[in-house]
Design a protein around this motif. Structure first.
Motif, PDB file in Angstrom:
ATOM      1  N   MET A 152       0.864  -1.204   0.000  1.00  6.64           N
ATOM      2  CA  MET A 152       0.000   0.000   0.000  1.00  6.64           C
ATOM      3  C   MET A 152       0.882   1.230   0.000  1.00  6.64           C
ATOM      4  SD  MET A 152      -2.924   1.756   1.208  1.00  6.64           S
ATOM      5  CE  MET A 152      -3.088   3.299   2.049  1.00  6.64           C
ATOM      6  N   LYS A 161      -0.275   4.129  -1.366  1.00  2.00           N
ATOM      7  CA  LYS A 161      -1.153   5.287  -1.477  1.00  2.00           C
ATOM      8  C   LYS A 161      -1.199   6.022  -0.150  1.00  2.00           C
ATOM      9  CE  LYS A 161      -3.223   4.998  -5.584  1.00  2.00           C
ATOM     10  NZ  LYS A 161      -3.267   6.053  -6.545  1.00  2.00           N
ATOM     11  N   ILE A 212      -3.077   8.532   2.720  1.00  2.45           N
ATOM     12  CA  ILE A 212      -4.389   8.727   3.332  1.00  2.45           C
ATOM     13  C   ILE A 212      -4.535  10.218   3.629  1.00  2.45           C
ATOM     14  CG2 ILE A 212      -5.798   8.247   5.370  1.00  2.45           C
ATOM     15  CD1 ILE A 212      -4.270   5.552   5.557  1.00  2.45           C
ATOM     16  N   TYR A 215       1.646   3.989   7.338  1.00  2.00           N
ATOM     17  CA  TYR A 215       0.912   4.745   6.320  1.00  2.00           C
ATOM     18  C   TYR A 215       1.499   6.143   6.150  1.00  2.00           C
ATOM     19  CZ  TYR A 215      -2.744   1.183   6.462  1.00  2.00           C
ATOM     20  OH  TYR A 215      -3.427   0.008   6.376  1.00  2.00           O
ATOM     21  N   GLY A 223      -5.128   7.779  -1.909  1.00  5.28           N
ATOM     22  CA  GLY A 223      -6.034   6.708  -2.293  1.00  5.28           C
ATOM     23  C   GLY A 223      -7.241   6.570  -1.388  1.00  5.28           C
ATOM     24  N   VAL A 224      -7.103   7.053  -0.135  1.00  2.00           N
ATOM     25  CA  VAL A 224      -8.192   6.931   0.837  1.00  2.00           C
ATOM     26  C   VAL A 224      -8.346   8.248   1.585  1.00  2.00           C
ATOM     27  CG1 VAL A 224      -9.010   5.707   2.904  1.00  2.00           C
ATOM     28  CG2 VAL A 224      -7.737   4.454   1.165  1.00  2.00           C
ATOM     29  N   SER A 282     -11.255   6.476  -2.594  1.00  2.00           N
ATOM     30  CA  SER A 282     -12.050   5.797  -1.570  1.00  2.00           C
ATOM     31  C   SER A 282     -12.268   6.728  -0.384  1.00  2.00           C
ATOM     32  CB  SER A 282     -11.324   4.542  -1.096  1.00  2.00           C
ATOM     33  OG  SER A 282     -11.166   3.643  -2.168  1.00  2.00           O
ATOM     34  N   ILE A 287      -9.587   0.577   5.978  1.00  2.00           N
ATOM     35  CA  ILE A 287      -8.561   1.120   5.063  1.00  2.00           C
ATOM     36  C   ILE A 287      -8.009  -0.013   4.184  1.00  2.00           C
ATOM     37  CG2 ILE A 287      -6.222   2.090   4.942  1.00  2.00           C
ATOM     38  CD1 ILE A 287      -6.975   3.720   7.502  1.00  2.00           C
ATOM     39  N   SER A 289      -7.924  -0.279  -0.006  1.00  2.00           N
ATOM     40  CA  SER A 289      -6.669   0.079  -0.679  1.00  2.00           C
ATOM     41  C   SER A 289      -6.046  -1.082  -1.431  1.00  2.00           C
ATOM     42  CB  SER A 289      -5.680   0.651   0.334  1.00  2.00           C
ATOM     43  OG  SER A 289      -5.590  -0.142   1.476  1.00  2.00           O
TER      44      SER A 289
END
Length: 121
Positions: free
Chosen positions: A1, A3, A5, A27, A49-50, A79, A117, A121
């Motif tokens: 992951m 991406k 947040i 993250y 991404g989130v 998302s 999450i 993702s």
């Protein structure tokens, strides 16, 4: 992951706590305290991404922000997880109807948030 947040919350203490929690799990994240700013960040940073979207904010609430994101082609795919202190069953549905993919109530259950999450993702 890989991406990022984006944390959107009008209370800096909530952002601080979420950042500590998510950073400890590896993250990357951005944060802001206003929905308008969140939309601008999403348009400028394709790595996000989130979005963790607080639903109760001054000026523009999370419901309106989610609708704008969903209706903006270049960021509509992002998302969104609604984060709210409103915990009635109809509140969850209202968040999902606005365009969020998931819903986490405050105070945040970290395991529930991480699961949400990871699902997105």
């Amino acid at each position: 992951m890989n991406k990022k947040i984006l944390i959107v919350d009008d209370d800096p203490r909530n952002i601080f706590a979420l950042k500590l929690t998510l950073k400890a799990r590896g993250y990357k994240m951005e944060s802001c305290t206003m929905a308008q700013e969140a939309i601008k960040i999403l348009q400028e940073d394709p790595q996000i991404g989130v979005v963790l979207m607080d639903m109760m904010m001054p000026e523009m609430d999370g419901y309106e922000a989610i609708r704008i994101i969903r209706n903006t082609p270049e960021i509509s795919h992002v998302s969104i997880i609604s984060v709210t202190a409103q915990a009635m069953p109809e509140d969850r549905q209202k968040c999902l109807d606005a365009g969020a993919q998931d819903y986490v109530k405050k105070p945040i259950d970290v395991d529930q948030l991480i699961t949400a999450i990871q699902k997105l993702s």
